[in-house]
Structure formats: structure tokens, C-alpha cells
Design a protein around this motif. Sequence first.
Motif, short mmCIF file in Angstrom:
data_model
loop_
_atom_site.label_atom_id
_atom_site.label_comp_id
_atom_site.label_asym_id
_atom_site.label_seq_id
_atom_site.Cartn_x
_atom_site.Cartn_y
_atom_site.Cartn_z
N LYS A 332 0.83 -1.21 0.00
CA LYS A 332 0.00 0.00 0.00
C LYS A 332 0.86 1.26 0.00
N VAL A 333 1.89 1.27 0.85
CA VAL A 333 2.77 2.44 0.92
C VAL A 333 3.56 2.59 -0.37
N TRP A 334 4.06 1.47 -0.89
CA TRP A 334 4.83 1.53 -2.14
C TRP A 334 3.97 2.06 -3.29
N ALA A 335 2.72 1.63 -3.36
CA ALA A 335 1.83 2.07 -4.44
C ALA A 335 1.67 3.59 -4.40
N SER A 336 1.49 4.14 -3.21
CA SER A 336 1.36 5.59 -3.06
C SER A 336 2.64 6.31 -3.47
N TYR A 337 3.75 5.82 -2.96
CA TYR A 337 5.07 6.41 -3.22
C TYR A 337 5.41 6.36 -4.71
N ALA A 338 5.22 5.18 -5.32
CA ALA A 338 5.57 4.99 -6.72
C ALA A 338 4.70 5.84 -7.64
N ALA A 339 3.41 5.95 -7.31
CA ALA A 339 2.50 6.76 -8.13
C ALA A 339 2.89 8.23 -8.06
N PHE A 340 3.26 8.69 -6.87
CA PHE A 340 3.66 10.09 -6.73
C PHE A 340 4.93 10.36 -7.53
N ARG A 341 5.92 9.46 -7.44
CA ARG A 341 7.17 9.64 -8.17
C ARG A 341 6.93 9.64 -9.69
N LYS A 342 6.02 8.81 -10.14
CA LYS A 342 5.71 8.76 -11.57
C LYS A 342 5.11 10.08 -12.04
N ASN A 343 4.21 10.63 -11.24
CA ASN A 343 3.61 11.92 -11.59
C ASN A 343 4.61 13.06 -11.47
N TYR A 344 5.47 12.96 -10.49
CA TYR A 344 6.46 14.01 -10.22
C TYR A 344 7.53 14.08 -11.30
N ALA A 345 7.73 12.96 -12.00
CA ALA A 345 8.85 12.83 -12.94
C ALA A 345 8.91 13.95 -13.97
N ILE A 346 7.77 14.40 -14.50
CA ILE A 346 7.78 15.44 -15.52
C ILE A 346 8.36 16.74 -14.98
N TRP A 347 8.05 17.05 -13.70
CA TRP A 347 8.61 18.25 -13.06
C TRP A 347 10.10 18.06 -12.79
N ARG A 348 10.47 16.88 -12.33
CA ARG A 348 11.88 16.59 -12.04
C ARG A 348 12.72 16.68 -13.32
N ASP A 349 12.19 16.13 -14.41
CA ASP A 349 12.95 16.07 -15.65
C ASP A 349 13.07 17.43 -16.33
N TYR A 350 12.01 18.24 -16.25
CA TYR A 350 12.05 19.54 -16.92
C TYR A 350 12.50 20.68 -16.00
N GLY A 351 12.24 20.53 -14.71
CA GLY A 351 12.48 21.65 -13.80
C GLY A 351 13.89 21.76 -13.26
N TYR A 352 14.65 20.65 -13.30
CA TYR A 352 15.97 20.66 -12.66
C TYR A 352 17.08 20.39 -13.66
N LEU A 353 18.22 21.02 -13.42
CA LEU A 353 19.41 20.74 -14.19
C LEU A 353 19.88 19.33 -13.90
N LYS A 354 20.47 18.70 -14.88
CA LYS A 354 20.98 17.33 -14.68
C LYS A 354 22.50 17.36 -14.78
#
Length: 354
Positions: A332-354
Motif C-alpha cells: 500500500k505504501v509503495w503504491a502511493s510512493y511509486a505513483a507520486f514519483r511517476k507523476n512528479y517525474a515530468i517536473w523533475r525532468d524539466y524543472g531541474y538541471l541534470k
Amino acid sequence: MRSIGKRVARLASGIAVAASLVVAGGSAMAQEKKVRAQMAGAFPSTMMILGPAQLRTVDLIKKLSNGSIDIRFFEPGALVPGSQYFDAISNGSLDMAYTAAGYFTGKDIAFAMFTTVPFGPDAGEFLAWYEYGGGNELMKELHAKYNIVPINCGLISPEASGWFRKEINTLEDLKGLKMRFFGLGANVMQKMGVATQLLQAGEIFQALQLGTIDATEFSMPTMDLSLGFYQVAKFYYFPGWHQQTSVGQLYISKKKWDEFSDHQKVVIEQACKAQMLQELAESEALQFGAMKELQAKGVQFRRWSPEILKAFEAKWEEVVVEESAKSESFKKVWASYAAFRKNYAIWRDYGYLK
């Protein structure tokens, strides 16, 4: 002029109202019932970063509550052994402890998710999941079964990956090693052929010195330096794939929590948030000095190869599947965490320098 006079009069009136609210608030705090509590620490108060964080928490709560909350700090093991904090708080024999949920995976592997996650997020993303992605609610729900109120109260930067007596060049070099390891990362290392065990901070150096263990991970350079691991092992590996961000908790027994007023509960929660900000800034600021000192002592820094990191991550994915099958709470906890990270990815990929 008359208009200005009216504005001045309104301003004066507003200041008077604000002042009366401050006085009223101060009076309310002065009348707040005094609650005393004993807090057990998971780390020696002399340990860099983690030690002062515990004392800072006590001090902030006292000051922000205007002295109505009086907490006495006890060094690790002074009240009960650290491994027994969970049960002691659960049954109400211990008021509170500054610790980390990840130490208590014997109750449920899901507790590990609330401290750190292998190949996990940085501090900003982890806090975002906690505060706005359901993490806090899941943490409280799981602990409520044990009559424990958990409040996030510690936050540190990435940890190092570990100290080794010999250089690790291939995955074969890991097989058969005995290593102190924390959290879900230990499950990964076991799949790599490493025999892991969880030792408390004060037990690690002697075990390393006596050869009871061949390698250890504990924390970041400042804390590892203070524990003297460099005297026995000279190869220091990065990055800490198993702990990119670590969150600690203030555990409070439900029995003690119910003694606090609503205002005092808010004070505790906000004091912990302030402490987390301070601790994160401190952990970021002090590492380079410690790393330079370690280099001067002959420590050799090593970075895991892309191939080895990829192998670690593949084993981590296996661990997720296995633990999800064993524990409904973890699933249950992993499902919540993984779903949030999946949604967050677009902001992480576009918003931050790599």
C-alpha cells in the motif's frame, strides 16, 4: 490631510488589535498546563549532526511552548535499549523517542519506507510525497495500530555507500562479505551475496576492528569521520544509492500525546519542521570539510561503476516485488510512493538541471 489622518487612525487601531492578540496569546501560553516527558535518543548527543538534532528538538519545543512542554533527553540505552524503543512507546512505558521508523522493520517491512528508499528521491521530492502525496497519512495509519504518534523530525542529505577494507571492482568482490547495513538496502546487498547485520552506531567500530564485519555503511562523511571507521577501512564508496534522503521521526506514545493541548501539539509539529530545515542545511554545509579531512588521513574515495549501480537497482526492483507480496502494508505504501514519483517525474525532468 483628513484622509491621511484617518489612515493613521486605522493603522493605530490595527496595531492595537494586533498587540492585544499577542498579549492574549502570551497569556494563553502562560496558562497552558505543563506537560513533562522523557525522550530517549537513538544517537549519542556528541555525534555530529544527528546528536545535536535531538537536543535542538527538545530546545525548540520548550521555547515555542513558552516552557509548557518540559522534555528531558536521555542518551541511547539510558532508559531502555534502542531496539526496544518501539515496544516501550507502544505500551506507554516510554513517553517518546527520537529515532527512525526504519529501525523497526521487524514489526513490518513497510516501516522502512518512512525513513529511506533505495534509488529514492532527494529531500524536496520526498517531503512533497510526505506532505502532499499521502505519505504522512500512511505513516500515521500504520503506527496508530501500535498506539504510536509519529512526527517527522529529522532530515539529512545523501549518505555514503560504505567503508570497505579492500577495493570492490566487480560484483564478485562483494560475495561473502560481512557488512553492517541499514534498511531496505540490506535486502539488496543480501541478493548480491553479502551477509548483512544491523548494528547500533556505538557497536560498529569495534566490530570492524575485530573483523566481526568486513565492511560497514552508517551515514555521511561527518558522522563516519567522528566514528573513526577510517582507522580500519580505507576505501570509502559513493554514492549512497540506498539512502539518498533519510527522514527521522519523533515517536510519541498515544498516552502521552493525549496529555498535550491542541496548541502544544501544533508546537511539537512545527518545532520538528524547523529542526528538519536546520538539520538539512547543516548536513549539506559540513560534508566537504569532513571529506577533505578524510582524504588527509589516507582514505580513498571510490565511485560505484554504472554497471554495479545498475545491478544494485535491478536487485532493488526484485525486493519491491517480494516485499509487496509479503506485506499488504508495504504494498500500500509503495503504491502511493511509486505513483507520486511517476507523476512528479515530468517536473523533475524539466524543472531541474541534470
